[in-house]
Design a protein around this motif. Structure first.
Motif, mmCIF file in Angstrom:
data_model
loop_
_atom_site.group_PDB
_atom_site.id
_atom_site.type_symbol
_atom_site.label_atom_id
_atom_site.label_comp_id
_atom_site.label_asym_id
_atom_site.label_seq_id
_atom_site.Cartn_x
_atom_site.Cartn_y
_atom_site.Cartn_z
ATOM 1 N N SER A 1 -2.482 2.587 -4.563
ATOM 2 C CA SER A 1 -3.248 2.226 -3.378
ATOM 3 C C SER A 1 -4.004 0.936 -3.673
ATOM 4 C CB SER A 1 -4.148 3.353 -2.879
ATOM 5 O OG SER A 1 -5.060 3.725 -3.852
ATOM 6 N N LEU A 2 -4.304 0.213 -2.612
ATOM 7 C CA LEU A 2 -4.947 -1.091 -2.743
ATOM 8 C C LEU A 2 -6.399 -0.969 -2.321
ATOM 9 C CD1 LEU A 2 -2.101 -3.252 -1.189
ATOM 10 C CD2 LEU A 2 -2.607 -2.889 -3.602
ATOM 11 N N ASP A 3 -7.193 -1.887 -2.799
ATOM 12 C CA ASP A 3 -8.636 -1.801 -2.573
ATOM 13 C C ASP A 3 -9.168 -3.229 -2.512
ATOM 14 O OD1 ASP A 3 -11.192 0.257 -3.924
ATOM 15 O OD2 ASP A 3 -11.433 -1.875 -3.568
ATOM 16 N N TYR A 4 -9.923 -3.500 -1.451
ATOM 17 C CA TYR A 4 -10.437 -4.858 -1.271
ATOM 18 C C TYR A 4 -11.939 -4.880 -1.527
ATOM 19 C CZ TYR A 4 -11.102 -9.464 0.763
ATOM 20 O OH TYR A 4 -11.432 -10.782 0.949
ATOM 21 N N SER A 5 -12.398 -4.147 -2.514
ATOM 22 C CA SER A 5 -13.838 -4.143 -2.790
ATOM 23 C C SER A 5 -14.203 -5.346 -3.666
ATOM 24 C CB SER A 5 -14.250 -2.817 -3.430
ATOM 25 O OG SER A 5 -13.512 -2.580 -4.594
ATOM 26 N N GLU A 6 -15.472 -5.411 -4.032
ATOM 27 C CA GLU A 6 -16.024 -6.548 -4.764
ATOM 28 C C GLU A 6 -15.169 -6.934 -5.974
ATOM 29 O OE1 GLU A 6 -17.432 -3.690 -4.084
ATOM 30 O OE2 GLU A 6 -19.099 -4.110 -2.729
ATOM 31 N N ARG B 1 -15.747 4.213 -6.075
ATOM 32 C CA ARG B 1 -16.956 3.902 -5.302
ATOM 33 C C ARG B 1 -18.094 4.858 -5.691
ATOM 34 N NH1 ARG B 1 -16.701 -0.950 -3.670
ATOM 35 N NH2 ARG B 1 -18.274 -0.596 -2.070
ATOM 36 N N VAL C 1 -16.380 -5.245 2.392
ATOM 37 C CA VAL C 1 -16.126 -6.633 2.030
ATOM 38 C C VAL C 1 -15.179 -7.214 3.067
ATOM 39 C CG1 VAL C 1 -15.264 -8.186 0.241
ATOM 40 C CG2 VAL C 1 -16.355 -6.033 -0.401
ATOM 41 N N ARG D 1 -10.058 -10.417 -8.710
ATOM 42 C CA ARG D 1 -9.425 -9.434 -7.836
ATOM 43 C C ARG D 1 -7.988 -9.884 -7.681
ATOM 44 N NH1 ARG D 1 -12.963 -9.004 -3.084
ATOM 45 N NH2 ARG D 1 -11.988 -10.934 -2.517
ATOM 46 N N ASP E 1 0.812 -1.201 0.000
ATOM 47 C CA ASP E 1 0.000 0.000 0.000
ATOM 48 C C ASP E 1 0.858 1.269 0.000
ATOM 49 O OD1 ASP E 1 -2.477 1.437 0.208
ATOM 50 O OD2 ASP E 1 -1.935 1.846 2.289
ATOM 51 N N LYS E 2 0.524 2.208 -0.894
ATOM 52 C CA LYS E 2 1.130 3.542 -0.991
ATOM 53 C C LYS E 2 2.570 3.544 -1.514
ATOM 54 C CE LYS E 2 -2.637 5.530 0.559
ATOM 55 N NZ LYS E 2 -3.485 4.338 0.569
ATOM 56 N N TYR F 1 -7.508 2.503 2.577
ATOM 57 C CA TYR F 1 -8.438 3.492 2.014
ATOM 58 C C TYR F 1 -8.118 4.918 2.439
ATOM 59 C CZ TYR F 1 -10.766 -0.797 0.917
ATOM 60 O OH TYR F 1 -11.016 -2.048 0.434
ATOM 61 N N VAL G 1 -15.824 0.535 1.867
ATOM 62 C CA VAL G 1 -15.794 -0.853 1.401
ATOM 63 C C VAL G 1 -16.104 -1.774 2.568
ATOM 64 C CG1 VAL G 1 -14.326 -2.665 0.452
ATOM 65 C CG2 VAL G 1 -14.202 -0.345 -0.456
#
Lengths: 193, 269
Positions: free
Chosen positions: A98-103, B33, B71, A109, A71-72, B216, B69
């Motif tokens: 940046s990292l993202d753990y969304s759907e 988002r 999840v 993913r 991250d970053k 985030y 988020v």
């Protein structure tokens, strides 16, 4: 007119791949020159395992410094960055990751579309992106976003791909500016400025 | 595509009207988002989304829930939980009382995973798990302890990979496609809203878990939150972050020592 158009400077090379793309990278990475003047970001669909052996394997194929993104991390020229398993990889205004753990997107993913679209937002016309072998539609929308921003796009010649579906899908959708085999891609990347 | 300036306007509205400060959130993720929400809720333009957020406090709840988020899963990264079992709980077990803070816990899957670890180490009786999030809607789910039954096969596999030896299904009751976890676990969970951006320390803890929340935030906000954690940790205490998060280059890095390959740090001063 095409000949008079100024070719944009390359500030970021993105390579997306799924099933069958590792073999391509094992051949492609050794062909890249050691003083590439831009960073390379790899977004690969991979199993969600905690070990980092893939990074080591890829690093062994290249003279460029290769690491899995944390991250970053800042995005620096001459480095190869691998998107970590099970996170989407995004790019910030200040040219850091940046990292993202969304759907999941496209059942994936990291999703190739997500990184490509994010890069198009930040780097605009100075992105070059390539889509390798795979059996999934991921990547096509991302290539389109890059084209729209004025960047250049490449699809692996489907006949040379273990899984031709992914590059073929991009070609059929008019998202690939160039269609190249492995030596063709290496030559193209090495001559980017 | 939504422009940066539009996002600035929206973030100002959220702060001025509702007190939510998202200005130090990672911009790339926020933009995705917001674009996603525009699509999901079929706003013809950004201006219409903004109007709805400004004028409909009911919609604000949905907005906050979707913009953040949520999840999460049980026993995500089994090797991390194995390290908690083998390296951390035996040390915490020497204390008369154990306080654990799950900061940004979302729907609570990690909190229940932790409660199971504590129970198996015979420490649950003397433990309290504080579960906080900025989002009241997700905290309702933590309170209920009900998760989709379809997830249980994967959770059970992760539980076993983390060193669990019991029958995972003994921890919940299956009903109508849902798994309700034992009240023995939820009784030890204290739930409260807490915003890492604006709220301060509220207790001293032996272990703080904040996994995949800092990703985030921008660097500046990450530092603020890490200082908040530092101020909330007592002696012989631990901080756990997500697998791709780090204390390196942060303002508190000298106060912590990383234990092993897992992202667990021990507070050293």
């Amino acid at each position: 007119m095409e000949e008079n158009r100024i070719t944009p400077h390359c500030e970021l090379l993105l390579i997306g791949g799924s099933a069958g793309s590792l073999e391509v990278l094992f051949k492609l990475l050794p062909l890249l020159k050691a003083d590439l003047p831009f960073p390379v970001v790899l977004v690969l669909h991979r199993r969600n395992s905690g070990d980092s052996s893939l990074t080591e394997l890829l690093a062994s194929k290249s003279s460029l410094f290769t690491s899995e993104v944390e991250d970053k991390d800042p995005i620096l020229a001459g480095n190869i960055y691998l998107a970590p398993a099970d996170y989407h990889l995004l790019i910030e205004n200040d040219r850091s990751f940046s990292l993202d753990y969304s759907e999941k997107i496209n059942y994936s993913r990291p999703s190739i579309d997500v990184t490509f679209e994010s890069a198009a937002n930040i780097y605009g016309c100075s992105v070059v992106a390539a889509l390798l072998s795979g059996a999934n539609e991921d990547g096509t929308r991302g290539l389109m976003a890059i084209q729209k921003a004025g960047g250049r796009t490449v699809a692996q010649l489907p006949a040379t791909a273990q899984m031709p579906f992914m590059p073929q899908h991009a070609i059929t959708s008019d998202a690939a500016g160039l269609v190249l085999d492995i030596p063709g891609m290496a030559h193209f990347f090495n001559t980017l400025e | 595509m939504i422009e940066d300036e539009d996002i600035d306007l929206l973030l100002n509205d959220l702060f001025d009207l509702y007190g939510y400060d998202f200005t130090s959130y990672s911009r790339a993720s926020l933009q995705r988002r917001i674009e996603r929400l525009c699509m999901l809720d079929k706003f013809p333009s950004f201006a219409e989304l903004r109007y709805r957020v400004r004028n409909d406090p009911e919609y604000l709840k949905r907005f906050v829930e979707e913009i953040t988020v949520n999840v999460t899963e049980m026993f995500r990264d089994p090797s991390f939980y194995k390290s908690l079992r083998d390296d951390i709980l035996p040390v915490l077990g020497t204390k008369p009382f154990i306080r654990i803070w799950h900061a940004g816990c979302s729907t609570g899957e990690e909190v229940y995973s932790m409660a199971i670890l504590l129970k198996e180490a015979n420490l649950l009786r003397k433990s309290l798990l504080y579960a906080t999030d900025l989002n009241p809607t997700v905290l309702e789910k933590v309170r209920k302890g009900i998760f989709p039954l379809t997830q249980m096969k994967q959770y059970s596999e992760s539980y076993i990979a983390s060193g669990g030896t019991r029958d995972f299904s003994s921890y919940y009751t299956a009903n109508y496609g849902q798994a309700k976890f034992d009240s023995e676990l939820s009784e030890k969970i204290i739930i409260s809203t807490h915003n890492l951006v604006s709220d301060s320390s509220f207790n001293e803890f032996d272990l703080i878990l904040c996994r995949n929340v800092l990703i985030y935030f921008d660097k500046k906000l990450q530092d603020r939150v890490l200082q908040l954690f530092d101020a909330s940790l007592g002696t012989l205490s631990y901080l756990a972050l997500g697998t791709k998060e780090t204390l390196k280059f942060s303002v508190v890095q000298n106060k912590f020592k990383q234990l092993n390959r897992e992202k667990i740090w021990k507070k050293i001063e």
